[in-house]
Scaffold this motif. Structure first.
Motif, mmCIF file in Angstrom:
data_model
loop_
_atom_site.group_PDB
_atom_site.id
_atom_site.type_symbol
_atom_site.label_atom_id
_atom_site.label_comp_id
_atom_site.label_asym_id
_atom_site.label_seq_id
_atom_site.Cartn_x
_atom_site.Cartn_y
_atom_site.Cartn_z
ATOM 1 N N SER A 84 -0.560 8.828 6.752
ATOM 2 C CA SER A 84 0.470 7.570 6.658
ATOM 3 C C SER A 84 1.770 8.330 6.344
ATOM 4 O O SER A 84 2.702 7.467 6.819
ATOM 5 N N GLY B 57 0.732 -1.325 0.180
ATOM 6 C CA GLY B 57 0.057 0.045 0.181
ATOM 7 C C GLY B 57 0.820 1.341 0.062
ATOM 8 O O GLY B 57 2.172 1.085 0.121
ATOM 9 N N ALA B 58 0.145 2.333 -0.309
ATOM 10 C CA ALA B 58 1.126 3.702 -0.324
ATOM 11 C C ALA B 58 1.627 3.890 1.132
ATOM 12 O O ALA B 58 2.724 4.306 1.269
ATOM 13 N N SER B 59 0.908 3.491 2.193
ATOM 14 C CA SER B 59 1.832 3.762 3.628
ATOM 15 C C SER B 59 2.856 2.866 3.623
ATOM 16 O O SER B 59 3.802 3.491 4.141
ATOM 17 N N ALA C 55 -0.186 8.712 -3.596
ATOM 18 C CA ALA C 55 -1.176 7.565 -3.681
ATOM 19 C C ALA C 55 -2.043 7.478 -4.903
ATOM 20 O O ALA C 55 -1.948 6.402 -5.626
ATOM 21 N N ASP D 82 4.477 11.647 -1.681
ATOM 22 C CA ASP D 82 3.357 10.909 -1.508
ATOM 23 C C ASP D 82 2.286 11.199 -2.738
ATOM 24 O O ASP D 82 1.734 12.204 -2.633
ATOM 25 N N HIS E 265 -4.012 0.190 -6.100
ATOM 26 C CA HIS E 265 -5.116 -0.406 -5.665
ATOM 27 C C HIS E 265 -6.142 0.982 -5.731
ATOM 28 O O HIS E 265 -7.425 0.857 -5.536
ATOM 29 N N LYS E 266 -5.793 1.734 -5.854
ATOM 30 C CA LYS E 266 -6.710 3.030 -5.863
ATOM 31 C C LYS E 266 -7.177 3.316 -7.302
ATOM 32 O O LYS E 266 -7.790 2.626 -7.740
ATOM 33 N N VAL F 3 -5.846 14.371 -0.359
ATOM 34 C CA VAL F 3 -7.044 13.277 -0.272
ATOM 35 C C VAL F 3 -8.477 14.134 -0.296
ATOM 36 O O VAL F 3 -9.259 13.588 -0.404
ATOM 37 N N ASP G 142 -0.242 4.290 -5.083
ATOM 38 C CA ASP G 142 -1.074 3.015 -5.227
ATOM 39 C C ASP G 142 -1.213 2.503 -6.398
ATOM 40 O O ASP G 142 -1.534 3.366 -7.475
ATOM 41 N N HIS H 29 -0.379 13.677 4.622
ATOM 42 C CA HIS H 29 -1.303 12.434 5.026
ATOM 43 C C HIS H 29 -0.780 11.805 6.264
ATOM 44 O O HIS H 29 0.311 11.928 6.526
HETATM 45 C C1 PLP Z 1 -4.686 6.434 0.488
HETATM 46 C C2 PLP Z 1 -3.274 7.383 0.687
HETATM 47 C C3 PLP Z 1 -2.359 6.838 1.216
HETATM 48 C C4 PLP Z 1 -2.292 5.581 2.027
HETATM 49 O O1 PLP Z 1 -2.236 4.582 1.093
HETATM 50 P P1 PLP Z 1 -2.761 2.995 1.620
HETATM 51 O O2 PLP Z 1 -2.651 2.303 0.232
HETATM 52 O O3 PLP Z 1 -4.181 3.108 2.060
HETATM 53 O O4 PLP Z 1 -1.747 2.387 2.683
HETATM 54 C C5 PLP Z 1 -1.317 7.673 1.789
HETATM 55 N N1 PLP Z 1 -1.132 9.038 1.067
HETATM 56 C C6 PLP Z 1 -2.396 9.401 0.299
HETATM 57 C C7 PLP Z 1 -2.310 10.652 -0.191
HETATM 58 C C8 PLP Z 1 -3.393 8.713 -0.073
HETATM 59 O O5 PLP Z 1 -4.407 9.115 -0.388
#
Ligand code: PLP
Length: 452
Positions: free
Chosen positions: A183, A137-139, A257, A255, A286-287, A230, A284, A181
């Motif tokens: 994360s 994941g992006a985290s 994601a 970051d 998966h997004k 976000v 990501d 974010h």
């Molecule tokens: C969703 C998101 C994350 C975290 O991503 P995960 O795949 O849920 O771990 C980090 N940064 C941003 C900007 C996000 O939108």
């Protein structure tokens, strides 16, 4: 048919049945489906039961109680659906059950992984010389980027973190925006750099870091930028900040994601101009790329720095030539995430990916303007796939969000944006059509009118 084949066939037919009529289903599960979940609360049986029965129970109780987040009118979080080709490729990859850790474990996956990494790099407009590696994941990708950044800025200051740890090391300053974010803050905490020691730079009314408010950068420094807020979808002034940071040798991590994928659409790439100049990136799959969950990419310009930070040695681990994913990330054993990414990128092609990104953005602005035309208030400039909308005061806005979720035509979550409660709409699925946008806007407006 063997028992295994029968079982796979019945699961496949349940999956097909689930997907049929999916688009028409209420997004949130019914009260009855939720009540039936109590049947899962059985005691763990001493004697096992039939596998067919287990899969049947999963479908009977689980399927009706899912949220239709994989459908066209789910605008919650930044969820994204799963492209049919990704779902299909996942079925095959699951049957393969390959471990992607080392090429020797799966030549097929190693070949696909290398190509998918190259294509992602290309899609994001990054230099071909970067090293991209799949992760959960992006985290996790943010953590990998920050650990690598920390080790490298301290290595340049004469300190070997992987060998000596952080105790006694020179201080590292992490600069990010006030809108960074959660994360990223978590990654800073996990990498031992101290969440409360971060320097948070103020942002403008769209959530973009104010480049003019950057502090002076002294000593080992990491700057974390955001591609895609976000809430608003806006990106920090990437080029301007990187120019300043690189002048003093700071490391810049982005970051992105979901927002990094703006680079794949010529009409939106300007929002992330200069992104190729950074030192590391997290995004990501998966997004917005719409593959199934647990799929992201950590990317580092200096592949040797990444490898120094992520290295794991063991007598039984062959020192392979070529890409070894376990030597470029946190995990050893890992599923073949690259398969779905490869399948989607191959099926869409450059043009199809650009169209996916552009279409989601167009839908978000249509949704925002329909709500605006009905008298709601759009709280920022809609430039990407995100829109924040208020319906009068905070209490009323929250009531509209609750009513929309209960109505079930579509699903939207809430947030607080610059002190105001807002409905948060994210259009991140390949499947959303203009008709979905219109019926969702109508449902939201109807819920609001019923409350007034
Ligand atoms: C969703 C998101 C994350 C975290 O991503 P995960 O795949 O849920 O771990 C980090 N940064 C941003 C900007 C996000 O939108």
């Amino acid at each position: 048919m063997s028992e295994r084949t029968t079982l796979l066939a019945s699961a496949a037919s349940a999956a097909v049945g689930y997907r049929q009529g999916y688009a028409e289903r209420q997004v949130a599960p019914s009260a009855e489906a939720l009540a039936d979940l109590a049947e899962f609360e059985e005691l763990w049986p001493t004697v096992g039961s039939s596998a067919v029965d287990t899969v049947e129970m999963l479908h009977r109780l689980g399927s009706p109680a899912t949220v239709v987040s994989n459908g066209p009118r789910y605008f919650g979080f930044v969820t994204g659906g799963t492209q049919p080709v990704a779902a299909a490729a996942a079925v095959l990859a699951n049957a393969w059950d390959q471990n992607a850790a080392l090429p020797v474990m799966s030549p097929a996956v190693a070949a696909i992984d290398a190509t998918a990494a190259r294509w992602v790099t290309d899609a994001l407009g990054l230099p071909p010389s970067v090293t991209a590696n799949f992760c959960g994941g992006a985290s996790e990708a943010n953590l990998i980027g920050l650990i690598t950044a920390r080790d490298e800025v301290l290595r340049r200051a004469g300190w070997d973190v992987p060998a000596e740890g952080l105790i006694g090391a020179p201080a590292v300053t992490v600069i990010a925006s006030e809108e960074t974010h959660a994360s990223v803050k978590k990654a800073v905490a996990l990498s031992g750099l101290g969440r409360d020691r971060m320097v948070l730079v103020p942002t403008d009314d769209q959530g973009r870091m104010l480049a003019t408010a950057l502090p002076e950068m002294l000593g080992p420094t990491i700057v974390v930028l955001q591609a895609g807020n976000v809430n608003t979808g806006h990106s920090d002034p990437i080029q301007a900040v990187i120019d300043v940071a690189h002048e003093v040798g700071a490391w810049v991590h982005i970051d992105g994601a979901f927002g990094l994928w703006a680079a794949a659409s010529p009409a939106h790439a300007g929002l992330v101009a200069g992104v190729e100049l950074a030192d590391s990136w997290a995004t990501d799959a998966h997004k917005w790329l719409n593959v199934s969950y647990d799929s992201a990419i950590a990317i580092v310009a200096d592949g040797d720095a990444l490898a120094r930070s992520m290295r794991a040695d063991g007598a039984y681990l062959p020192s392979t030539a070529g890409r070894a994913p376990m030597q470029l990330g946190l995990q050893m054993s890992q599923r073949a995430r690259a398969v779905e990414v490869w399948a989607v990128l191959r099926t869409l092609g450059r043009e199809g990916l650009a169209a996916l990104v552009a279409r989601c953005c167009d839908h978000a602005s249509r949704l925002a303007s329909l709500l605006d035309a009905a008298g709601a208030e759009v709280l920022h400039d809609v430039v990407l796939n995100q829109a924040l909308v208020a319906f009068g005061d905070d209490v009323m806005t929250q009531q509209v969000i609750d009513a929309v979720q209960a109505d079930g035509t579509c699903w939207a979550g809430g947030t607080v944006w610059q002190g105001r409660t807002a409905m948060r709409l994210s259009v991140s699925s390949y499947e959303t059509t203009t008709a979905d946008v219109d019926s969702s806007a109508n449902a939201i407006i109807r819920c609001w009118h019923e409350l007034r």
